[in-house]
Design a protein around this motif. Structure first.
Motif, short mmCIF file in Angstrom:
data_model
loop_
_atom_site.label_atom_id
_atom_site.label_comp_id
_atom_site.label_asym_id
_atom_site.label_seq_id
_atom_site.Cartn_x
_atom_site.Cartn_y
_atom_site.Cartn_z
N ARG A 32 0.80 -1.22 0.00
CA ARG A 32 0.00 0.00 0.00
C ARG A 32 0.84 1.28 0.00
O ARG A 32 0.36 2.32 -0.45
CB ARG A 32 -0.93 0.00 1.22
N PHE A 33 2.07 1.17 0.51
CA PHE A 33 2.90 2.38 0.61
C PHE A 33 4.18 2.28 -0.22
O PHE A 33 5.00 3.18 -0.17
CB PHE A 33 3.24 2.66 2.07
N ARG A 34 4.38 1.19 -0.93
CA ARG A 34 5.46 1.03 -1.90
C ARG A 34 6.86 0.96 -1.29
O ARG A 34 7.85 1.01 -2.00
CB ARG A 34 5.45 2.17 -2.93
N LEU A 35 6.98 0.83 0.02
CA LEU A 35 8.28 0.65 0.65
C LEU A 35 8.10 -0.11 1.96
O LEU A 35 7.00 -0.13 2.53
CB LEU A 35 8.98 1.99 0.90
N ASN A 36 9.17 -0.74 2.39
CA ASN A 36 9.11 -1.53 3.62
C ASN A 36 8.90 -0.63 4.83
O ASN A 36 9.26 0.55 4.83
CB ASN A 36 10.40 -2.33 3.80
N ARG A 37 8.37 -1.22 5.88
CA ARG A 37 8.10 -0.44 7.08
C ARG A 37 9.39 0.07 7.72
O ARG A 37 9.42 1.18 8.27
CB ARG A 37 7.32 -1.30 8.08
N ASP A 38 10.47 -0.70 7.65
CA ASP A 38 11.74 -0.26 8.22
C ASP A 38 12.27 0.98 7.49
O ASP A 38 12.76 1.92 8.11
CB ASP A 38 12.78 -1.38 8.16
N VAL A 39 12.17 0.98 6.16
CA VAL A 39 12.61 2.14 5.38
C VAL A 39 11.73 3.34 5.70
O VAL A 39 12.21 4.48 5.84
CB VAL A 39 12.59 1.81 3.88
N ARG A 64 -4.10 18.56 20.76
CA ARG A 64 -2.94 17.93 20.15
C ARG A 64 -3.05 17.96 18.64
O ARG A 64 -4.12 17.74 18.07
CB ARG A 64 -2.82 16.47 20.63
N GLY A 65 -1.92 18.25 17.99
CA GLY A 65 -1.90 18.28 16.54
C GLY A 65 -1.72 16.89 15.95
O GLY A 65 -1.76 15.88 16.65
N PHE A 66 -1.52 16.84 14.65
CA PHE A 66 -1.30 15.56 13.98
C PHE A 66 0.08 15.02 14.34
O PHE A 66 1.05 15.77 14.46
CB PHE A 66 -1.42 15.72 12.46
N THR A 67 0.17 13.72 14.48
CA THR A 67 1.43 13.09 14.84
C THR A 67 2.33 12.95 13.62
O THR A 67 1.90 13.14 12.47
CB THR A 67 1.17 11.70 15.45
N THR A 68 3.58 12.60 13.89
CA THR A 68 4.54 12.40 12.79
C THR A 68 4.08 11.28 11.87
O THR A 68 4.19 11.38 10.64
CB THR A 68 5.93 12.08 13.37
N LEU A 69 3.57 10.20 12.45
CA LEU A 69 3.12 9.08 11.63
C LEU A 69 1.97 9.49 10.72
O LEU A 69 1.93 9.11 9.54
CB LEU A 69 2.67 7.92 12.53
N GLN A 70 1.03 10.26 11.23
CA GLN A 70 -0.10 10.68 10.41
C GLN A 70 0.36 11.51 9.22
O GLN A 70 -0.08 11.30 8.09
CB GLN A 70 -1.09 11.48 11.25
N LYS A 71 1.24 12.47 9.45
CA LYS A 71 1.69 13.34 8.36
C LYS A 71 2.52 12.57 7.34
O LYS A 71 2.35 12.75 6.12
CB LYS A 71 2.49 14.50 8.93
N CYS A 72 3.42 11.72 7.81
CA CYS A 72 4.28 10.98 6.88
C CYS A 72 3.50 9.92 6.11
O CYS A 72 3.72 9.73 4.91
CB CYS A 72 5.44 10.34 7.63
N VAL A 73 2.58 9.24 6.77
CA VAL A 73 1.77 8.24 6.09
C VAL A 73 0.89 8.90 5.03
O VAL A 73 0.76 8.39 3.90
CB VAL A 73 0.91 7.46 7.10
N ALA A 74 0.31 10.04 5.35
CA ALA A 74 -0.52 10.74 4.38
C ALA A 74 0.30 11.16 3.16
O ALA A 74 -0.15 11.00 2.01
CB ALA A 74 -1.17 11.96 5.02
N ALA A 75 1.51 11.68 3.39
CA ALA A 75 2.34 12.13 2.28
C ALA A 75 2.77 10.97 1.40
O ALA A 75 2.69 11.03 0.16
CB ALA A 75 3.56 12.87 2.82
N VAL A 76 3.24 9.89 2.00
CA VAL A 76 3.69 8.73 1.23
C VAL A 76 2.53 8.09 0.50
O VAL A 76 2.66 7.62 -0.64
CB VAL A 76 4.41 7.72 2.14
N ARG A 77 1.36 8.07 1.13
CA ARG A 77 0.19 7.48 0.47
C ARG A 77 -0.20 8.31 -0.76
O ARG A 77 -0.57 7.75 -1.80
CB ARG A 77 -0.98 7.43 1.46
N LEU A 78 -0.11 9.62 -0.67
CA LEU A 78 -0.41 10.46 -1.83
C LEU A 78 0.59 10.23 -2.95
O LEU A 78 0.23 10.23 -4.13
CB LEU A 78 -0.40 11.93 -1.42
N MET A 79 1.85 10.03 -2.60
CA MET A 79 2.87 9.76 -3.62
C MET A 79 2.69 8.39 -4.23
O MET A 79 2.89 8.19 -5.43
CB MET A 79 4.26 9.91 -3.02
N ALA A 80 2.33 7.41 -3.42
CA ALA A 80 2.21 6.04 -3.90
C ALA A 80 0.97 5.84 -4.76
O ALA A 80 1.02 5.14 -5.78
CB ALA A 80 2.20 5.07 -2.73
N MET A 81 -0.14 6.44 -4.37
CA MET A 81 -1.40 6.22 -5.06
C MET A 81 -1.78 7.34 -6.02
O MET A 81 -2.68 7.16 -6.84
CB MET A 81 -2.53 6.02 -4.03
#
Length: 315
Positions: A32-39, A64-81
């Motif tokens: 779903r995100f085109r890269l391994n979880r470790d990367v 509380r604002g958005f977490t690091t995971l939320q912002k990075c997952v959203a960005a990578v998901r937009l790039m992947a899909m």
């Protein structure tokens, strides 16, 4: 004001992909995100430590604002899909504006953080290995690589620029990634020897639309003799590598396959470079695992390309 419950979005995301007993396995994350979880976590940790945008904060009301995971997952998901930023609302509980800012900031951060390693210019040792690999595979001594074009449709190109970024065989404005050195007809200073003659610079294989530079080797347009026909077949066959590379890049990162939405060239440049860098990180991760399983069956060395470039309207 719309209450999206961003905390609930983080909890769902964490339990789905990052908890000890997460819902989805590592292969699902990679698909779903085109890269391994470790990367991915390596990128997340690097950006969180370097940029305040990816650090957890609170607004004036104490929310509380958005977490690091939320912002990075959203960005990578937009790039992947290649989806619209508005699609992050229902699952990530994130507005279109924050999703778009996450994409742009992550792209710039990846280039600034990892560009020196994964988008560097090849060293002399790298070029010698490229010479040997291309000579063994294609029979071209002194060949650095091949050059070809891939058009990236620019959906939101400013009206005043549409004539500048449109070509005859593309009905809408599009962009082409071109490296500065290649645009100026320069090649790395890496000598090679053929038939006892030493040449100072390597060369690239191109087609007929490129300028007449000494570092560009084109195929014969209308070959007559048999040796010219043989050279044309080999040259065109070798140039298929770069065409396949573009297809792999577009298949992995659909944002490059779909029409580009940003308005400025600088953002588009960072998105393209970020896709290339993350692709190189994935390739390196695969090679490392392959060499761990088969120590004698693979090379651990990888070569990256230069990172000085621009976007032009046509080749």
């Amino acid at each position: 004001m719309l209450n999206r419950n961003r905390e609930e979005g983080h909890e769902h995301l964490y339990h789905d992909y990052f908890a000890d007993n997460c819902v989805y396995e590592a292969k699902d994350f990679k698909r779903r995100f085109r890269l391994n979880r470790d990367v991915f976590l390596r990128i997340v940790n690097a950006l969180e430590s370097r940029y305040g945008f990816f650090q957890l904060g609170y607004d004036a009301r104490g929310r509380r604002g958005f977490t690091t995971l939320q912002k990075c997952v959203a960005a990578v998901r937009l790039m992947a899909m290649g989806e619209s930023p508005d699609t992050m609302d229902d699952y990530m509980r994130m507005s279109e504006r924050i999703a778009r800012e996450s994409l742009y900031t992550l792209s710039r951060g990846v280039v600034e953080t990892f560009g020196d390693v994964y988008l560097r210019k090849p060293s002399l040792h790298d070029l010698q290995e490229l010479y040997a690999a291309h000579e063994e595979r294609h029979g071209f001594p002194g060949m650095i690589g091949s050059i070809d074009c891939t058009h990236w449709k620019w959906k939101n190109c400013p009206v005043a620029w549409k004539g500048q970024y449109a070509s005859g065989h593309h009905g809408s404005p599009s962009l082409l990634p071109i490296f500065d050195d290649l645009l100026n007809g320069k090649a790395p200073d890496a000598p090679f020897t053929v038939n006892g003659n030493e040449y100072k610079y390597g060369y690239y294989l191109t087609d007929g639309i490129y300028p007449q530079y000494s570092t560009f080797v084109k195929a014969f347009r209308h070959p007559v003799e048999e040796r010219d026909k043989f050279f044309k077949r080999r040259q065109e066959g070798a140039r298929k590598d770069v065409e396949r590379a573009f297809r792999v890049l577009k298949a992995k990162w659909h944002i490059v396959e779909h029409a580009a939405r940003p308005l400025d060239l600088e953002t588009l440049r960072y998105i393209m470079y970020a896709c290339i860098i993350m692709h190189n990180m994935v390739v390196e991760d695969k090679r490392a695992k392959y060499c761990t399983l088969y120590p004698n069956g693979a090379q651990t060395h990888s070569v990256s390309t230069g990172n000085s470039g621009l976007f032009a309207s046509r080749c």
